[in-house]
Each structure stands twice: as C-alpha cells, then as structure tokens.
Scaffold this motif. Structure first.
Motif, short mmCIF file in Angstrom:
data_model
loop_
_atom_site.label_atom_id
_atom_site.label_comp_id
_atom_site.label_asym_id
_atom_site.label_seq_id
_atom_site.Cartn_x
_atom_site.Cartn_y
_atom_site.Cartn_z
N LEU A 74 0.68 -1.14 -0.17
CA LEU A 74 -0.20 -0.07 0.03
C LEU A 74 0.79 1.23 0.22
CD1 LEU A 74 -2.91 1.16 0.07
CD2 LEU A 74 -2.76 1.26 2.40
N LEU A 75 1.84 1.40 0.79
CA LEU A 75 2.59 2.45 1.02
C LEU A 75 3.47 2.98 -0.24
CD1 LEU A 75 4.05 2.39 4.52
CD2 LEU A 75 2.33 3.69 3.67
N TYR A 78 10.09 10.45 -0.03
CA TYR A 78 9.29 9.41 0.23
C TYR A 78 9.94 8.01 0.13
CZ TYR A 78 4.82 7.07 0.57
OH TYR A 78 3.77 6.30 0.86
N ALA A 79 10.50 7.98 -1.14
CA ALA A 79 11.32 6.53 -1.52
C ALA A 79 12.32 6.38 -0.52
CB ALA A 79 11.90 6.76 -2.92
N VAL A 135 10.93 2.32 6.52
CA VAL A 135 9.81 1.40 6.82
C VAL A 135 10.11 -0.04 6.38
CG1 VAL A 135 7.52 1.17 6.14
CG2 VAL A 135 8.45 3.55 6.46
N TYR A 136 10.32 -0.07 5.26
CA TYR A 136 10.65 -1.58 4.63
C TYR A 136 11.66 -1.97 5.06
CZ TYR A 136 6.29 -1.24 1.74
OH TYR A 136 5.19 -0.89 1.46
N ARG A 137 12.86 -1.06 5.38
CA ARG A 137 14.20 -1.50 5.54
C ARG A 137 14.91 -2.43 4.66
NH1 ARG A 137 14.17 -2.11 12.23
NH2 ARG A 137 13.34 0.02 12.59
N GLU A 138 14.69 -2.18 3.20
CA GLU A 138 15.15 -2.96 2.31
C GLU A 138 16.63 -2.46 2.05
OE1 GLU A 138 14.06 -5.33 0.71
OE2 GLU A 138 12.02 -5.46 1.22
#
Length: 427
Positions: free
Chosen positions: A220-221, A250-251, A258-261
């Motif tokens: 969603l994000l 934002y990216a 957030v995702y910590r990728e």
C-alpha cells in the motif's frame, strides 16, 4: 562558405563522429565547436557559454530527483510487493501474469519516469515470475519491453521535463496530459496479451480476496507514490520539480526506514549511480543544446522548417510525416538527444500549422519511447532479452506483435488531440 557547406560541415561532422563511436553528447558539442572554428561565423566561446548556461536550470533538478526516487524504490523487496499485488488483482484474467506485468508498469511509471528503469529493475522480477509460471521467455520479454513504454508517458516523465523546459510548455500540464494515453497503452497491450494467452493457453491464477487484501496491504505505501505525485501536481500543491524532491524523500523513507530494504551503503550507492546517470543526461542535453543553437544561428532551422512546410499545408498530413520521422529517429538515437536536436525545427512548425505544443509533446515522447522497443537498437529490447536469457534475434521477432497496439495508440492520440488535452484543461 555556402549554406550547403554549413550543413555538410556541422551535420556531416556529427554523423562522422557517431560512426567513429564517439559518445553522442561529445559528438554534438565537438561538431558544433569545430564548425564555429572553421567557418569563423561565431566565437567558439559561444559554444561553451551554451554548454554551461543550459546546465544552470532549476527545472533539470527534477531529472536527478526522479532518478534517485526510482533507484531507491527499485529494490527487490519493494518491486516484488508491487508485482505481487498486481498479480492478485488481475492474475485470474486469461494471460495472468502478463496483465500483472502491464499493471505493475503503470504503478512503477508513477515513480520512475523512465522506460529503461522499468525494463531493467521491475522487468527482471516480472520476467522471472512469468518464466516460472510457464510462459514462453520470448513472450515474457516482449510484454515487459512493451509495457515499459508506459513509464515516461504516465507521470512523472523525464523526457517531458526536457520537452517542457525547451518548448516553454507547463511541465505539470504535460504530466497530466500523459495520463490518458498511458492508460490507453496499458489497455491496448492487455488486449493483445489476452488474445495471445487464449491462443497459447497460458496459465492463470485463481482469484482470492484474501490474497488481494494481503498483497495490497503489504504494497500500500509503495502504491501511494504515484497518487502523491500526480495528485500534488494536479491540485497545484507542488510543482513538478518539487514533486521530484518529495518522491525521492518518500522513497528514502519507505526503502530505508519503513521496509528496511536498503542500508546506508545501499543509499550511498544509489546516490553515486544517480549522480552518474544524471551527469550523462545533462551532458546530452547541454551538447544537444549547443548543437541546436548553432543550427538555428546558421539558418538551418528555418530552411528545414520551410522545406517541411512546402511539402503540405495540411496539418494532419504534417502530423503523419512527423510521426514517421520520429519513429525512425527513435530507432537509432537516444530520446533526449533526439528531442533536444529536433525541437528548434518543430517550434516554428507548431505556429504555422496551429499544433498545440502540449499535444505534440506527448505525441513526440510516445514516438521516441516506442523507439526503445523497436529494432535494431532499442535499448529495452537488449535489457529484456538479457533478463529472459534469449538472443536478440528472438527478441526482435517476439516484440513485433506488441508494436501494433503501441502504434494504434500513437495514431489515436495524434489525430484525437482531446485524449491528451482534456485532463490538463481541467487543472
């Protein structure tokens, strides 16, 4: 020196340097500088002034920030989340992951603005998934190359930033003008995928509301990125350049916090790659700008425009001629360079034929993007062929059916200008 001599010296020198393998940015500026020195018509410093002056543009910041946003979002985890959500939405339609490929390109186009970024990043995940499901590698690669064309049509769009800057057209309106053509491209490509899938009996996914909900929640994000960019520009909350900064921020928040990728080393690598890619684009824009300035000052622009006007006084015939010309140019030349070189010829034509610069901008960008997936040197073809593990000859054959829907949409937006202009008119 005669007028014909100017043309031979400038354009002939440029073509010779290209044949010798000189990078296009340097071929453009060197041929312009050499012509200045030989003819003595202008001071060579004028070329350097153009090179430096065209780099000093606030608008060009949008290119760097959109590239950075794409590199940060184009991590394996984020792109897989997007593709999984798209597969859940449309995977039950005949053609399954082929339609998911197209829908994912719509979503990713709202983040990157680059067909090559789509084909090279998201495309690898799409092709691998389709091949594992039992799709032919040729088909998987062709769908990916064709759907990547949507990238610079649906906003944001790096080529539209350059076009708007050079032709003094509002970039926000150009972005919004690409929404309808981009969706038409997706629809036309999906129709072909449906037909070919039924004929070849390709696999489909079983539809599950649970999978739709779960995958959409996870992605969603990321899916909100194009909504933020397009919505912000449409409502006037921020300009396209500001939208690029917001997209990159934002990216960064999504991929790192957030995702910590991505780790900090990955961010540093993305920054270096962004600087390198942006510098390459800037070199092309500045080299082409100096070349175009000299073409204009020597009177070649006016002569070429007069020659085109003498061919026909019919606006629609001229649009057809321009489409054919740019399709051919797009097969052999990098899009930004082609646009920067040719716009000085086109601007006088717009006034003579009453062509809306906004309309022509979207048509021009689509022409050049089709060139990316057209033999013999379409960049997307080589990227997708490598990802799918097939020869370029097989790729050439596989892409041919997919050129049909792309060309249909091209001529639709060419002769129905409202498909481009009606959304911007509501801004």
């Amino acid at each position: 020196m005669s007028f014909a001599g100017y043309i031979i010296l400038l354009i002939g020198g440029f073509l010779l340097l290209m044949v010798l393998g000189v990078p296009i940015a340097f071929a453009l500026s060197i041929s312009a500088l050499f012509t200045c020195i030989v003819t003595g018509q202008f001071q060579p410093l004028a070329i350097f002034h153009r090179l430096i002056g065209n780099a000093s543009s606030y608008t060009l910041l949008a290119i760097a920030f959109f590239i950075l946003a794409a590199k940060l979002m184009n991590t394996g985890g984020i792109t897989r989340k997007i593709f999984r959500a798209c597969s859940a939405w449309v995977g039950a339609i005949p053609g399954g992951l082929g339609h998911a490929n197209v829908v994912a390109s719509i979503v990713f186009s709202g983040m990157s603005g680059s067909a090559v970024a789509d084909a090279g990043g998201l495309g690898q995940i799409e092709i691998d998934a389709m091949n594992k499901e039992g799709f032919d590698p040729d088909f998987s690669a062709a769908v990916t190359a064709a759907s990547a064309t949507i990238g610079p049509i649906i906003p944001p769009s790096i080529p539209m930033v350059v076009y708007g800057m050079m032709s003094d057209v509002d970039i926000g309106q150009l972005f919004i003008g690409g929404v309808t053509p981009g969706l038409l491209l997706a629809l036309a490509t999906s129709i072909l995928v449906f037909i070919m899938a039924k004929k070849r009996n390709y696999p489909v996914h079983k539809f599950s509301w649970g999978e739709v909900g779960q995958s959409t929640k996870e992605a969603l994000l990321s899916l909100l990125t194009p909504v933020i960019i397009i919505g912000g520009i449409w409502t006037g909350v921020f300009s396209p350049t500001e939208a690029a900064c917001i997209a990159a921020t934002y990216a960064f928040i999504l991929s790192v916090l957030v995702y910590r990728e991505l780790g900090w080393k990955d961010v540093a690598k993305a920054l270096v790659e962004t600087a390198r890619d942006s510098a390459g684009i800037l070199c092309i824009i500045c080299g082409a700008a100096s070349f175009s300035w000299l073409v204009t000052m020597l009177g070649i622009t006016r002569a070429m425009s007069d020659a085109l006007v003498s061919l026909t006084d019919n606006k629609y015939v001229m649009l057809f001629i321009l489409n054919i010309a740019f399709l051919l140019i797009g097969m052999f030349m990098e899009a930004l360079a082609a646009m920067t070189i040719t716009l000085p010829f086109l601007i006088p034509l717009m006034g003579v034929y009453g062509i809306d610069p906004l309309h022509l901008g979207v048509v021009l960008v689509l022409n050049l993007m089709i060139g990316l997936c057209t033999p013999p040197v379409g960049t997307s073809l080589f990227i997708c062929a490598k990802s799918a593990g097939i020869t370029i000859e097989r790729m050439y054959k596989a892409i041919l059916p997919f050129l049909i829907p792309l060309l249909i949409v091209l001529f639709m937006i060419t002769y129905i200008p409202g498909l481009v202009t009606w959304l911007p008119s509501m801004m």
